[in-house]
Design a protein around this motif. Structure first.
Motif, short mmCIF file in Angstrom:
data_model
loop_
_atom_site.label_atom_id
_atom_site.label_comp_id
_atom_site.label_asym_id
_atom_site.label_seq_id
_atom_site.Cartn_x
_atom_site.Cartn_y
_atom_site.Cartn_z
N THR A 24 0.84 -1.21 0.00
CA THR A 24 0.00 0.00 0.00
C THR A 24 0.87 1.25 0.00
OG1 THR A 24 -1.40 -1.30 1.46
CG2 THR A 24 -2.09 0.94 1.00
N THR A 28 0.69 4.24 -2.69
CA THR A 28 0.49 5.64 -2.31
C THR A 28 1.74 6.46 -2.63
OG1 THR A 28 1.12 5.04 -0.06
CG2 THR A 28 -1.22 5.24 -0.50
N GLU A 31 1.93 7.20 -6.21
CA GLU A 31 0.89 8.18 -6.59
C GLU A 31 1.35 9.59 -6.20
OE1 GLU A 31 -3.14 7.45 -5.42
OE2 GLU A 31 -3.79 9.37 -6.25
N ILE A 32 1.94 9.71 -5.00
CA ILE A 32 2.42 11.03 -4.55
C ILE A 32 3.50 11.55 -5.49
CG2 ILE A 32 3.66 12.23 -2.71
CD1 ILE A 32 2.31 10.11 -0.78
N HIS A 38 -3.66 6.96 -9.99
CA HIS A 38 -4.68 7.83 -9.40
C HIS A 38 -5.64 6.97 -8.59
CE1 HIS A 38 -3.18 11.23 -11.63
NE2 HIS A 38 -3.15 10.47 -12.70
N PHE A 40 -5.97 7.00 -4.83
CA PHE A 40 -6.53 7.56 -3.60
C PHE A 40 -6.78 9.07 -3.70
CE2 PHE A 40 -3.78 3.99 -2.60
CZ PHE A 40 -4.61 3.17 -1.86
N PHE A 42 -4.30 12.69 -4.23
CA PHE A 42 -3.02 13.09 -3.65
C PHE A 42 -3.10 13.25 -2.13
CE2 PHE A 42 0.33 15.95 -2.40
CZ PHE A 42 1.40 15.57 -3.20
N ARG A 44 -5.26 12.18 0.15
CA ARG A 44 -5.50 10.96 0.92
C ARG A 44 -4.29 10.03 0.82
NH1 ARG A 44 -10.91 8.83 -0.92
NH2 ARG A 44 -11.23 11.06 -1.14
N ALA A 45 -3.65 10.02 -0.35
CA ALA A 45 -2.46 9.18 -0.50
C ALA A 45 -1.38 9.61 0.49
CB ALA A 45 -1.95 9.28 -1.94
N LEU A 48 -2.45 8.57 4.05
CA LEU A 48 -2.38 7.11 4.19
C LEU A 48 -0.91 6.67 4.28
CD1 LEU A 48 -4.52 4.97 4.28
CD2 LEU A 48 -4.28 4.63 1.83
N HIS A 49 -0.09 7.21 3.42
CA HIS A 49 1.33 6.87 3.40
C HIS A 49 1.95 7.13 4.79
CE1 HIS A 49 4.81 5.92 0.85
NE2 HIS A 49 5.52 6.74 1.62
#
Lengths: 207, 539
Positions: A24, A28, A31-32, A38, A40, A42, A44-45, A48-49
């Motif tokens: 995960t 994430t 994605e960041i 795409h 989560f 940016f 939320r990613a 979460l990270h």
């Protein structure tokens, strides 16, 4: 042939939750970074990270405690014994159906290549990720307090990301090599159930 | 010990209390359920309540004062001021110490900055080249025509322009009242300045509504919440002076002395601390997210919360080319609309570009704008564009933040020998030598520099200029704040802001190449190995 418990309950819990956390965090993280994922969003990613990073550190603390108290850390002591044979097995033997050069044992369940790889994973990649991750997160505070130059975040980011790419490569190799057991799914099943059929009884009698 | 704490109430009493409490809660819940959802979020304070409170604040009904009954002679502003000063004996003295009066920011330690000094801009350029009379429409005095104006005469202070609450007061050339205004009626209804009082001048900078600032125009008076969450009547319903707090007529916030961001608090109880920074009301950590709060260290609130300027119905001026001014049709000046219906050409201004809803330009800014003056010699940089007021600040500057700006481009005359900007005489009739009368730069500049008392070599040319206007009004509701990806990506809003590593924007191609290469090689290795096992029948 004997069925033995190869991976204990905590070990399996640790392994799979670590796998879930790391995967995960890869998703994430990339994605960041803006690598076209795409999943989560940016913001939320990012959250979460960071939350998963804390969870992973907690898990690692428990894992270290477990390794120390059970003596399981000895499984990772590197050895040159059978190292050459292992490499030869992966390069040629495996294609000819040659027997695995190293027999598994409850107290020596890792072959010399695994020992090296996992030791590197645990003492190099993970610490690097945790350290650079923490530096990344606290960069604004550190920059402010210690007057770090602007380029320091750039450096932190590069190490963090290169190491993350390394983790992905590790995951690919790791997942593939699980299929090199007795049957392609033997190792996977063992990591899920904890049990594995060990062929050579002689090793099992060792203390 | 306290016995009441140790001895619980008798069971029956407790039952009664609990039942009553339960019933009370039930009634409350039902009341909530029956209440219609509020139609528009009211921000921190409902407008009506704020303003009812303001109405109560006044302790005098000015219509009761005999001296304000008049009659006043037509256009005799000074007579009204004399009447005001009979009670407010120190008011004029206070006003005269401020930059509203001097048009010089000396009271804030910046002598030489302000309209009446050698400051230069790229809209109307300068007032001191003989344009004072028409520009002084916005001076809070009576009779500011030229250098001879007596800045020490108390009756020349115009109380009404700031304190009129009727909306009927109007100023004309040299700042004199429009003779049609019923001065007695206006004088009897004076009160605390509202947005309209400030707006009659500050919305119209650069010679027209919305022209200059980009974040201040007439539409604010009737703005929906989405245009300005603070000043909209559907928003917080705030007045300019709610943030630009004054202390003895000294109002916080000249553009020349605004620190980029700070948290202002009264130094002693009752001190009228300026609320000119967002943090003075919102604190420096208003978000739920720790990471968002930490942006404050390097990013001004305005950067995310003002997604675009000129968000009302009016366009703001983005380009003004004096070099193309003076084209005439049949000997007469004319105007032309551009494709958007905005004024694309006007003989008195030249070619122009206007737009609404404009994305700001972002720059490091520590609150200092290094203004160029008519007395400074300029150096034309490689790109040919002189920045009239470069923003100071960088990543390394602890006081600097990334700020939104309106960039105003243009071309304007300068002295090609002395390498200085010039102040042409523009506003005047035919035969006066003014550019808008005689259409001759040579004469207009010479006359202007004479009037200003500045040297002029006689040779002029035009140079491209840019002026920076920090954007801070027209704050949008939080739903319209920028999302992370507006900046945290390649070619985002902060693409041009340098000096630091921005996650998501500065992703190095080399690192990606190495990393993806590593993954590719591993994947290929695994694939080849797997296929070989498969073909050998040992998978």
């Amino acid at each position: 042939m004997r069925r033995v418990i190869l991976y204990e309950g905590f070990e399996r819990f640790w392994h799979w939750s670590q796998a879930l956390l790391i995967i995960t965090m890869m998703l994430t993280g990339f994605e960041i970074r803006g690598m076209g994922l795409h999943l989560f969003g940016f913001q939320r990613a990012v959250s979460l990270h960071n939350i998963l990073a804390v969870a992973l550190v907690v898990l690692i603390v428990f894992a270290i405690f477990w390794h120390v108290t059970t003596g399981e850390w000895r499984q990772y002591i590197p050895t040159r014994k059978f190292l050459r044979e292992m490499i030869a097995f992966y390069l040629t033997g495996i294609f000819k159906g040659a027997p695995h050069p190293v027999k598994k044992h409850r107290m020596a369940k890792l072959n010399p290549l695994q020992r090296l790889a996992y030791l590197g994973f645990k003492t190099l990649i993970i610490p690097v990720q945790v350290t650079t991750g923490a530096l990344y997160y606290y960069y604004p505070n550190l920059q402010h307090a210690l007057h770090w130059p602007a380029s320091s975040l750039w450096l932190i980011a590069i190490v963090h990301v290169l190491s993350a790419f390394g983790l992905v490569a590790f995951l690919i190799g790791h997942a593939y090599l699980t299929t090199t057991g007795h049957t392609p799914l033997t190792n996977l099943k063992a990591m899920i159930t904890g049990w594995e059929d060990l062929k050579d009884d002689a090793y099992l009698d060792e203390p | 010990m306290f016995p009441s704490f140790q001895n619980p109430s008798p069971p029956r009493l407790r039952w009664v209390i609990q039942t009553l409490a339960g019933l009370l809660c039930l009634a409350q819940v039902q009341a909530w359920a029956q209440q219609p959802a509020p139609s528009a979020p009211a921000g921190h304070g409902a407008f009506l309540e704020v303003h009812r409170a303001k109405g109560r604040r006044q302790t005098a009904d000015h219509s009761k004062f005999k001296i304000l009954q008049g009659p006043f002679k037509e256009g005799d502003g000074p007579a009204v001021t004399r009447a005001c000063l009979t009670c407010h004996t120190k008011a004029a003295e206070q006003v005269m110490a401020t930059s509203h009066w001097t048009w010089n920011v000396a009271d804030h330690g910046k002598d030489g900055f302000g309209k009446s000094t050698h400051l230069v801009n790229n809209y109307c350029i300068s007032i001191i080249g003989g344009n004072t009379e028409s520009c002084a429409r916005c001076h809070i005095g009576y009779g500011f025509k030229d250098k001879t104006f007596d800045f020490t005469r108390q009756e020349n202070v115009d109380c009404l322009v700031c304190h009129d609450t009727t909306g009927d007061y109007e100023k004309e050339k040299a700042g004199l009242p429009n003779p049609g205004v019923d001065l007695a009626a206006v004088a009897q209804k004076v009160g605390e300045p509202t947005n309209r009082n400030c707006g009659v001048c500050h919305f119209f900078g650069g010679g027209g509504d919305a022209t200059k600032h980009g974040d201040l125009d007439d539409t604010i008076l009737k703005a929906p919440r989405s245009e300005d969450v603070h000043m909209s009547r559907q928003g917080a319903g705030m007045e300019c002076v709610d943030c630009h707090v004054s202390d003895g007529h000294r109002i916080a916030g000249p553009n020349y002395v605004v620190p980029a961001d700070r948290r202002e608090q009264a130094k002693y109880p009752g001190e009228a601390a300026s609320r000119m920074s967002c943090t003075a009301c919102h604190s420096d950590s208003p978000h739920k997210s720790y990471i968002l709060n930490r942006h404050y260290q390097k990013v001004a609130c305005q950067t995310c919360h003002i997604p675009a300027f000129a968000r009302g119905e009016l366009p703001t001026n983005l380009y003004w080319d004096w070099e193309t001014a003076g084209r005439l049709k049949n000997g007469r000046p004319y105007q032309e609309e551009d494709a958007k219906g905005f004024e694309g050409y006007n003989s008195i201004h030249g070619e122009m570009v206007w737009d609404r809803n404009v994305k700001p330009t972002y720059l490091w800014y520590n609150g200092n704008l290094a203004f160029v003056r008519l007395t400074d010699s300029i150096q034309v940089p490689a790109d040919g564009k002189v920045v009239l007021n470069p923003a100071e600040g960088s990543y390394a500057d602890p006081n600097a933040k990334i700020w939104p700006f309106k960039l105003h481009d243009g071309r304007q005359p300068f002295d090609t020998v002395l390498n200085r900007f010039v102040a042409p005489y523009t506003a005047g009739p035919k035969g006066s030598g003014a550019y808008w009368g005689d259409w001759n730069w040579e004469v207009a500049i010479r006359k202007g520099m004479e009037t200003a008392g500045l040297p002029y070599s006689g040779k002029y040319g035009f140079v491209k200029t840019t002026m920076l206007w920090p954007i801070t009004h027209m704050v949008a509701p939080k739903e319209q704040a920028l999302s992370c990806l507006e900046c945290h990506r390649r070619n985002g809003r902060l693409q041009g802001v340098s000096g630091f590593y921005l996650p998501g924007r500065d992703r190095g191609r080399g690192v990606d190449f190495i990393g993806l290469g590593l993954i590719l090689v591993t994947g290929l290795g695994v694939l080849v190995h797997g296929l070989m096992r498969y073909f050998h029948g040992h998978f």
